[in-house]
Design a protein around this motif. Structure first.
Motif, mmCIF file in Angstrom:
data_model
loop_
_atom_site.group_PDB
_atom_site.id
_atom_site.type_symbol
_atom_site.label_atom_id
_atom_site.label_comp_id
_atom_site.label_asym_id
_atom_site.label_seq_id
_atom_site.Cartn_x
_atom_site.Cartn_y
_atom_site.Cartn_z
ATOM 1 N N GLU A 20 -0.561 -1.536 -13.888
ATOM 2 C CA GLU A 20 -0.841 -1.642 -12.454
ATOM 3 C C GLU A 20 0.044 -2.697 -11.807
ATOM 4 O O GLU A 20 0.614 -2.481 -10.725
ATOM 5 C CB GLU A 20 -2.316 -1.978 -12.233
ATOM 6 N N ASP A 29 3.618 4.135 -7.190
ATOM 7 C CA ASP A 29 2.206 4.446 -7.016
ATOM 8 C C ASP A 29 1.619 5.179 -8.214
ATOM 9 O O ASP A 29 0.446 5.001 -8.548
ATOM 10 C CB ASP A 29 1.990 5.280 -5.752
ATOM 11 N N LYS A 30 2.428 5.993 -8.880
ATOM 12 C CA LYS A 30 1.946 6.726 -10.058
ATOM 13 C C LYS A 30 1.580 5.745 -11.176
ATOM 14 O O LYS A 30 0.549 5.887 -11.826
ATOM 15 C CB LYS A 30 3.011 7.701 -10.545
ATOM 16 N N ALA A 33 -1.664 4.000 -10.393
ATOM 17 C CA ALA A 33 -2.804 4.883 -10.655
ATOM 18 C C ALA A 33 -3.081 4.996 -12.152
ATOM 19 O O ALA A 33 -4.243 4.972 -12.577
ATOM 20 C CB ALA A 33 -2.544 6.257 -10.057
ATOM 21 N N GLU A 34 -2.025 5.109 -12.948
ATOM 22 C CA GLU A 34 -2.199 5.177 -14.408
ATOM 23 C C GLU A 34 -2.835 3.883 -14.933
ATOM 24 O O GLU A 34 -3.695 3.921 -15.813
ATOM 25 C CB GLU A 34 -0.859 5.394 -15.097
ATOM 26 N N LYS A 36 -4.800 1.800 -13.304
ATOM 27 C CA LYS A 36 -6.214 1.771 -12.918
ATOM 28 C C LYS A 36 -7.031 2.718 -13.792
ATOM 29 O O LYS A 36 -8.157 2.395 -14.180
ATOM 30 C CB LYS A 36 -6.366 2.119 -11.444
#
Length: 57
Positions: A20, A29-30, A33-34, A36
């Motif tokens: 993150e 952003d990917k 997200a991964e 998180k």
């Protein structure tokens, strides 16, 4: 909860936090997200093991 399971859950959370952070720095952003998602998996693993421990008593 076994020590090995605790270590795996903690490692998953730490790895997710790192992903993150890298994602935030790079604007990816990917990756954020991964990261998180990995943190959530670690938290779920902890909760599942806590439930198992409660039923063992």
């Amino acid at each position: 909860m076994g020590a090995e399971d605790k270590i795996k859950a903690a490692a998953e959370k730490v790895a997710g936090k790192a992903k993150e952070a890298v994602g935030n720095v790079t604007g990816n952003d990917k990756l954020v997200a991964e990261g998180k998602a990995d943190q959530a998996k670690g938290g779920i693993r902890n909760t599942a093991e806590d439930v198992k421990d409660a039923f063992k008593k």
